[in-house]
Design a protein around this motif. Structure first.
Motif, mmCIF file in Angstrom:
data_model
loop_
_atom_site.group_PDB
_atom_site.id
_atom_site.type_symbol
_atom_site.label_atom_id
_atom_site.label_comp_id
_atom_site.label_asym_id
_atom_site.label_seq_id
_atom_site.Cartn_x
_atom_site.Cartn_y
_atom_site.Cartn_z
ATOM 1 N N SER A 167 10.849 3.384 8.398
ATOM 2 C CA SER A 167 11.033 2.795 9.727
ATOM 3 C C SER A 167 10.392 1.409 9.794
ATOM 4 C CB SER A 167 10.421 3.708 10.788
ATOM 5 O OG SER A 167 9.035 3.846 10.570
ATOM 6 N N PHE B 158 8.138 11.205 0.239
ATOM 7 C CA PHE B 158 6.977 10.948 1.111
ATOM 8 C C PHE B 158 6.962 9.487 1.560
ATOM 9 C CE2 PHE B 158 2.554 9.491 1.462
ATOM 10 C CZ PHE B 158 2.099 10.334 2.444
ATOM 11 N N PHE C 204 -0.215 10.730 -3.456
ATOM 12 C CA PHE C 204 0.341 11.976 -2.913
ATOM 13 C C PHE C 204 1.033 12.774 -4.013
ATOM 14 C CE2 PHE C 204 3.714 14.476 -0.977
ATOM 15 C CZ PHE C 204 3.064 15.081 0.086
ATOM 16 N N TYR D 140 0.807 -1.213 0.000
ATOM 17 C CA TYR D 140 0.000 0.000 0.000
ATOM 18 C C TYR D 140 0.846 1.272 0.000
ATOM 19 C CZ TYR D 140 0.904 -0.786 4.958
ATOM 20 O OH TYR D 140 1.519 -1.022 6.150
ATOM 21 N N PHE E 13 -0.135 5.105 -1.656
ATOM 22 C CA PHE E 13 -0.116 6.401 -0.982
ATOM 23 C C PHE E 13 0.859 7.345 -1.676
ATOM 24 C CE2 PHE E 13 -1.874 4.046 2.670
ATOM 25 C CZ PHE E 13 -2.927 4.887 2.945
ATOM 26 N N MET F 269 9.971 8.765 3.923
ATOM 27 C CA MET F 269 9.772 9.274 5.275
ATOM 28 C C MET F 269 8.699 8.484 6.012
ATOM 29 S SD MET F 269 9.890 13.349 4.711
ATOM 30 C CE MET F 269 9.399 13.770 6.352
ATOM 31 N N SER F 270 7.686 8.007 5.260
ATOM 32 C CA SER F 270 6.543 7.384 5.913
ATOM 33 C C SER F 270 6.786 5.934 6.286
ATOM 34 C CB SER F 270 5.325 7.469 5.009
ATOM 35 O OG SER F 270 4.981 8.800 4.792
ATOM 36 N N PHE F 271 7.491 5.192 5.452
ATOM 37 C CA PHE F 271 7.529 3.747 5.649
ATOM 38 C C PHE F 271 8.930 3.192 5.875
ATOM 39 C CE2 PHE F 271 3.821 4.745 3.059
ATOM 40 C CZ PHE F 271 2.834 4.281 3.915
ATOM 41 N N VAL G 164 -1.343 15.873 -4.604
ATOM 42 C CA VAL G 164 -0.855 17.009 -3.821
ATOM 43 C C VAL G 164 0.198 17.798 -4.588
ATOM 44 C CG1 VAL G 164 0.329 17.673 -1.716
ATOM 45 C CG2 VAL G 164 -1.371 15.878 -1.656
#
Lengths: 257, 332
Positions: free
Chosen positions: B144, B137, B111, B103, B107, B140-142, B115
């Motif tokens: 970790s 994006f 994005f 997923y 996203f 940074m989001s996934f 955006v």
């Protein structure tokens, strides 16, 4: 002078909401909205300082000389910020830790100074207290909503309770703070514009209806009221006829003479 | 008389038309990315294909959904579809690793299209490159959740091995030459990284195709890569052993060919572009050295934001224009 509490409440919460409409106090807004609880804590601390400082400044507004009013305001605000800090440190050490540097920074928060400058130094005690309360609540509401949004998306929690095991870390980061802030301002503006448009449309409709009625029925009601053109022509014809008759009448009068 | 009327066309300017449309250019970029995508699927298996397909589909769909919300008709959307969201989705899919959750690309693609591109006014109005921003994006989001980059199933030719996770850049910037040979780095065999960035050969083939079709000026990527490599060498005390590894590892090649050369996010003039790519190269190498991380996408994003500044200060000289000279001796 009677205090218009309803108008003050509407101003503070919606039409001049400090965070979403005036874009004041952005520093704590961006830094502290990682969690909804931080938002509530910060918002309530600011609300307390705002009410107290507004009341004191309103009381002293005739005593404080105009040229040194800013230092005087800051001194009053700093007093209450110190009280809040000591109280929070004693009562809720965890919240005190997580607010960190931003708690003493309330002293230089634009919202408080702006309300002192533009409202409390010109209005009575009760009005100033109301203004402080509602502006503070507007700030708290905005911060809490943003905090909840970022907490749900950024760490999958709400008020510290785990919702699910899915998170988009972007919303927890500082870039996500700016993005969330922009989203909220855009949504708020879109909503308030939609409301204003609806209100304008209703007003226009009411005015238009009144005009139609006055246009149509103030004069002698014509025989056929089917379409507007007909109506106006009918009115015109009637007027012409009356003129003609009048002139005819004059003529006849002169002839008689 | 009727025939004469047919021969004349009345239209506002511009009157000269060129067969090169946005759609054709974007299709060319898609074609140029196919070798990299194929090599990615060969190296990383069917999961890579799934990620790329999901990314492209969600990018195209999110553009269509946005236009539908804006009140456009479906046939109009299909008629005016210019494949730029296709390119964005493809690049997005190529710049994630196969251990990213499925997923994440959805996203990222949504994005980057909605955006970064559509909210700013659609194709050609975006301030920053959608694919780069979407990639950041997702990173940074996934990152970790994902943790480490995984190596392709095809092992290295030279026999050297990189332990999964430690990026080549990290080791390189800390001062140790990689255990893989330069040929391995060039072909991407045994090299952990994103789906599309590992096989430099496929990327360069795509770049040559774009240069032949005159979609991009080949000088710009060469300047970027060259300056970045040379500055890395300079930062390492002029040890030229670092030149090829620093050029061939990480996302420098894919960034230089496909991301930094986006028309909308580069300066207008030739001089401006040369300065832009030199600064971009210096920034990439400098940030790599400072952070010990792969920062090509961040450097491109940062420089994209500075493009209006380049266009303000580096402007082309109008024909026949002479700068007003200083009067000697001063005006007294």
């Amino acid at each position: 002078m009677k205090t218009n509490v309803k108008k003050i409440a509407k101003d503070g919460l919606l039409s001049s909401n400090p965070t979403l409409k005036l874009v004041l106090g952005t520093c704590p807004t961006l830094a502290l909205t990682t969690m909804a609880f931080n938002g509530i804590g910060m918002g309530l601390a600011v609300t307390f300082v705002l009410i107290c400082s507004n009341v004191i400044i309103s009381l002293l507004r005739k005593v404080i000389p105009d040229k040194v009013r800013i230092p005087a305001f800051v001194l009053i605000i700093a007093t209450f910020v110190t009280i809040v800090r000591l109280a929070l440190d004693y009562a809720m050490p965890e919240l005190y830790e997580s607010l960190g540097l931003y708690l003493p920074l309330i002293v230089v928060n634009c919202i408080i100074l702006a309300r002192a400058e533009s409202f409390a130094s010109k209005n009575g005690i009760f009005a100033s207290a109301c203004d402080g309360l509602f502006t503070g609540l507007g700030f708290t509401a905005a911060l809490t909503l943003m905090g909840a949004f970022r907490e749900i998306l950024g760490s999958g929690k709400i008020f510290g309770f785990k919702l699910w095991n899915f998170s988009i870390d972007f919303f927890g980061s500082s870039a996500g703070a700016f993005f969330t802030y922009a989203l909220f301002i855009a949504a708020f503006n879109a909503l308030s514009n939609a409301v204003a448009k609806k209100k304008r449309a209703a007003e226009y409709k009411a005015a238009f209806a009144a005009e139609l009625i006055s246009d149509c029925c103030a004069e002698a009601r014509p025989v056929e009221c089917a379409a507007c053109g007909d109506v106006k022509e009918g009115v015109k014809k009637a007027a012409n006829g009356a003129d003609k008759k009048a002139s005819d009448g004059e003529k006849t009068e002169t002839e008689i003479k | 008389m009727a025939d004469n009327v047919q021969l004349l066309t009345y239209s506002p300017s511009p009157h000269i038309k060129h067969p090169r449309t946005t759609r054709r250019i974007m299709i060319d970029v898609c074609i140029a990315l196919i070798p990299a995508a194929v090599m990615g699927v060969v190296y990383f298996g069917l999961k890579a294909l799934l990620l790329i397909a999901l990314s492209v589909i969600s990018a195209v769909l999110s553009e269509a959904v946005y236009l539908l919300i804006r009140g456009k008709k479906i046939d109009e959307i299909i008629k005016k579809f210019d494949f730029s969201s296709c390119v964005t989705g493809l690049l997005m899919g190529l710049t994630v690793g196969t251990n990213y959750p499925w997923y994440s690309v959805i996203f990222g693609a949504a994005f980057s299209v909605i955006v970064v591109k559509m909210l700013f006014g659609g194709t050609g109005k975006n301030v920053v490159n959608p694919a780069v921003t979407g990639r950041i994006f997702v990173f940074m989001s996934f990152q970790s959740v994902v943790g480490k980059w995984i190596a392709p199933s095809v092992g290295s030719l030279s026999g050297g091995a990189v332990e999964t996770g430690a990026t080549i850049i990290e080791g390189l910037m800390k001062g140790s030459l990689p255990s893989l040979s330069n040929l391995d780095l060039f072909l991407g065999t045994g090299l952990p990284g994103c789906i599309g960035e590992t096989c430099k050969l496929a990327l360069i083939v795509g770049g040559i195709y774009l240069a032949v079709r005159k979609v991009i000026n080949p000088l710009y990527p060469v300047i970027y890569v060259g300056v970045a490599g040379l500055f890395s060498v300079a930062l390492k005390g002029f040890d030229f052993n670092y030149f090829l590894p620093s050029v061939l590892s990480g996302g420098l090649i894919i960034g230089a060919i496909f991301m930094a050369t986006d028309y909308t996010t580069t300066p207008d003039t030739f001089t401006g572009n040369v300065v832009y790519f030199v600064v971009l190269g210096l920034l990439t190498a400098g940030l790599r050295e400072a952070t010990d991380m792969e920062v090509t996408s961040f450097a491109i994003l940062l420089m994209n934001l500075l493009v209006p500044l380049f266009d303000k200060f580096i402007i082309s000289r109008p024909f026949g224009y002479k700068r007003a000279g200083k009067v000697k001796g001063g005006a007294q």
